[in-house]
Write a protein that holds these residues in place. Structure first.
Motif, mmCIF file in Angstrom:
data_model
loop_
_atom_site.group_PDB
_atom_site.id
_atom_site.type_symbol
_atom_site.label_atom_id
_atom_site.label_comp_id
_atom_site.label_asym_id
_atom_site.label_seq_id
_atom_site.Cartn_x
_atom_site.Cartn_y
_atom_site.Cartn_z
ATOM 1 N N ARG A 34 -6.661 16.392 -6.644
ATOM 2 C CA ARG A 34 -6.271 15.464 -5.507
ATOM 3 C C ARG A 34 -5.546 14.336 -6.374
ATOM 4 O O ARG A 34 -6.022 13.728 -7.335
ATOM 5 C CB ARG A 34 -7.285 14.777 -4.780
ATOM 6 C CG ARG A 34 -7.732 15.852 -3.525
ATOM 7 C CD ARG A 34 -8.764 15.443 -2.728
ATOM 8 N NE ARG A 34 -8.852 16.233 -1.435
ATOM 9 C CZ ARG A 34 -9.953 15.856 -0.592
ATOM 10 N NH1 ARG A 34 -10.573 14.940 -1.003
ATOM 11 N NH2 ARG A 34 -10.077 16.627 0.669
ATOM 12 N N TYR A 36 -3.916 10.631 -6.378
ATOM 13 C CA TYR A 36 -3.963 9.296 -5.340
ATOM 14 C C TYR A 36 -3.013 8.408 -5.730
ATOM 15 O O TYR A 36 -2.781 8.247 -7.026
ATOM 16 C CB TYR A 36 -5.543 8.581 -5.242
ATOM 17 C CG TYR A 36 -6.630 9.396 -4.868
ATOM 18 C CD1 TYR A 36 -7.061 10.431 -5.373
ATOM 19 C CD2 TYR A 36 -7.106 9.524 -3.555
ATOM 20 C CE1 TYR A 36 -8.069 11.341 -4.977
ATOM 21 C CE2 TYR A 36 -7.854 10.203 -2.935
ATOM 22 C CZ TYR A 36 -8.515 10.927 -3.698
ATOM 23 O OH TYR A 36 -9.514 11.811 -3.130
ATOM 24 N N TYR A 38 -1.278 4.326 -5.570
ATOM 25 C CA TYR A 38 -1.530 2.866 -4.979
ATOM 26 C C TYR A 38 -0.198 2.066 -5.447
ATOM 27 O O TYR A 38 0.495 2.350 -6.401
ATOM 28 C CB TYR A 38 -2.579 2.290 -5.882
ATOM 29 C CG TYR A 38 -3.983 2.750 -5.594
ATOM 30 C CD1 TYR A 38 -4.486 4.044 -6.232
ATOM 31 C CD2 TYR A 38 -4.825 2.211 -4.570
ATOM 32 C CE1 TYR A 38 -5.646 4.543 -6.075
ATOM 33 C CE2 TYR A 38 -5.942 2.751 -4.388
ATOM 34 C CZ TYR A 38 -6.622 3.834 -5.154
ATOM 35 O OH TYR A 38 -7.806 4.292 -4.500
ATOM 36 N N TYR A 48 -3.873 1.057 -1.727
ATOM 37 C CA TYR A 48 -3.829 2.829 -1.106
ATOM 38 C C TYR A 48 -2.500 3.133 -0.529
ATOM 39 O O TYR A 48 -2.321 2.711 0.546
ATOM 40 C CB TYR A 48 -5.069 2.949 -0.684
ATOM 41 C CG TYR A 48 -5.316 4.787 -0.560
ATOM 42 C CD1 TYR A 48 -5.565 5.004 0.857
ATOM 43 C CD2 TYR A 48 -5.138 5.594 -1.463
ATOM 44 C CE1 TYR A 48 -5.482 6.538 0.959
ATOM 45 C CE2 TYR A 48 -5.173 6.781 -1.359
ATOM 46 C CZ TYR A 48 -5.296 7.234 -0.043
ATOM 47 O OH TYR A 48 -5.258 8.798 0.290
ATOM 48 N N ARG A 51 -2.790 10.355 -0.583
ATOM 49 C CA ARG A 51 -3.156 11.336 -1.479
ATOM 50 C C ARG A 51 -2.650 12.672 -1.359
ATOM 51 O O ARG A 51 -2.259 12.812 -0.100
ATOM 52 C CB ARG A 51 -4.952 11.457 -1.198
ATOM 53 C CG ARG A 51 -5.415 12.633 -1.806
ATOM 54 C CD ARG A 51 -6.999 12.945 -1.040
ATOM 55 N NE ARG A 51 -6.682 13.882 0.036
ATOM 56 C CZ ARG A 51 -7.302 14.079 1.175
ATOM 57 N NH1 ARG A 51 -8.376 13.155 1.318
ATOM 58 N NH2 ARG A 51 -7.151 15.217 2.048
ATOM 59 N N GLN A 59 -3.234 13.142 2.740
ATOM 60 C CA GLN A 59 -3.830 11.975 3.618
ATOM 61 C C GLN A 59 -2.795 10.776 3.331
ATOM 62 O O GLN A 59 -2.395 10.381 2.111
ATOM 63 C CB GLN A 59 -5.273 11.681 3.231
ATOM 64 C CG GLN A 59 -5.834 10.610 3.920
ATOM 65 C CD GLN A 59 -7.208 9.967 3.216
ATOM 66 O OE1 GLN A 59 -7.027 9.569 2.038
ATOM 67 N NE2 GLN A 59 -8.132 9.985 3.974
ATOM 68 N N MET A 97 -3.817 8.204 -9.700
ATOM 69 C CA MET A 97 -5.263 8.293 -10.032
ATOM 70 C C MET A 97 -5.768 9.484 -9.792
ATOM 71 O O MET A 97 -5.272 10.281 -8.858
ATOM 72 C CB MET A 97 -6.026 7.108 -9.122
ATOM 73 C CG MET A 97 -7.474 6.894 -9.362
ATOM 74 S SD MET A 97 -8.236 6.100 -8.064
ATOM 75 C CE MET A 97 -8.881 7.370 -6.916
ATOM 76 N N TRP A 99 -9.907 11.582 -9.914
ATOM 77 C CA TRP A 99 -11.276 11.822 -10.183
ATOM 78 C C TRP A 99 -11.515 12.912 -11.250
ATOM 79 O O TRP A 99 -10.958 13.999 -11.019
ATOM 80 C CB TRP A 99 -11.987 11.929 -8.709
ATOM 81 C CG TRP A 99 -12.131 10.745 -8.107
ATOM 82 C CD1 TRP A 99 -11.233 10.397 -7.068
ATOM 83 C CD2 TRP A 99 -13.201 9.685 -7.918
ATOM 84 N NE1 TRP A 99 -11.571 9.163 -6.355
ATOM 85 C CE2 TRP A 99 -12.749 8.880 -6.982
ATOM 86 C CE3 TRP A 99 -14.229 9.357 -8.766
ATOM 87 C CZ2 TRP A 99 -13.327 7.521 -6.724
ATOM 88 C CZ3 TRP A 99 -15.009 8.385 -8.425
ATOM 89 C CH2 TRP A 99 -14.673 7.275 -7.600
#
Lengths: 115, 122
Positions: A34, A36, A38, A48, A51, A59, A97, A99
């Motif tokens: 995923r 992301y 910003y 934000y 995503r 999202q 970004m 994870w």
């Protein structure tokens, strides 16, 4: 080699539709992440945007205009932030970004200038 | 609406410990992870670490040996300690919320403090 690589700068004209890229390090598969995004304007914390992993796993941030959208380029191993109908207020820094193993990795950021 | 506010010394001497606190208001500190993120002037974002009310912590591997993030639920605050600082630790430090535990749609930072500049200098 950085985990996430973004162009340091990009210029575009009002009304255009620039694509900001976020390229994953060789050996990583963009399809499994995923991504992301910003937006950060001078003197403010990042906000934000959205995503994107796939069309079925995406999202939009709360209140974020639909002209901001995400996609991927599997051939380039990159996530993409597309801004449709660029406006002067979109001039900002943009960060991607991911994870990875319960840790966050940011890209270096792209400074978007609206000509 | 949750609000976050960083506080702490703006100047720290080299080799000493940087200590910051983030005060949370407007929402419960429970059920979320709480993070520290920094940004050197003119540069990009670097995630430092996070804490959950259970005490679970995760850290940036590049900083792990020097970082402690802790939470005080009684005060609705969480803290950052960074030891043995150098000039390279000079940055704006942000506290941020996210994700909400057990909710895979919240794995982003949805609320941020305004940031506090910490300068490391003698």
């Amino acid at each position: 080699q950085a985990v996430l690589t973004q162009p340091s700068s990009l210029s575009a004209s009002p009304g255009s539709s620039p694509s900001l890229t976020c390229t994953l390090r060789s050996g990583m598969n963009v399809g499994t992440y995923r991504i992301y995004w910003y937006q950060q304007k001078p003197g403010s914390p990042p906000q934000y945007l959205l995503r994107y992993k796939s069309d079925s796993d995406k999202q939009q941030g709360s209140g974020v205009p639909s002209r901001f959208s995400g996609s991927k380029d599997a051939s380039a191993n990159a996530g993409i932030l597309l801004i449709s109908g660029l406006q002067s207020e979109d001039e900002a820094d943009y960060y991607c970004m991911i994870w990875q193993s319960n840790a966050v990795i940011f890209g270096g950021g792209t400074k978007l200038t609206v000509l | 609406q949750v609000q976050l506010q960083e506080s702490g010394p703006g100047l720290v001497k080299p080799s000493e410990t940087l200590s910051l606190t983030c005060s949370v208001s407007g929402d419960s500190i429970n059920s979320y992870f709480w993070n520290w993120i920094r940004q050197p002037a003119g540069k990009g974002l670097e995630w430092i670490g996070r804490v959950y009310p259970s005490g679970t912590t995760n850290y940036n591997p590049s900083l792990k040996s020097r970082v402690t993030v802790s939470l005080d639920t009684s005060r609705d605050q969480f803290s950052l300690k960074l030891t043995s600082v150098t000039a390279a630790d000079t940055a704006v430090y942000y506290c941020a919320r996210g994700p909400q535990a057990g909710n895979s749609n919240t794995w982003y930072f949805d609320s941020w403090g305004q940031g506090t500049l910490v300068t490391v200098s003698s």
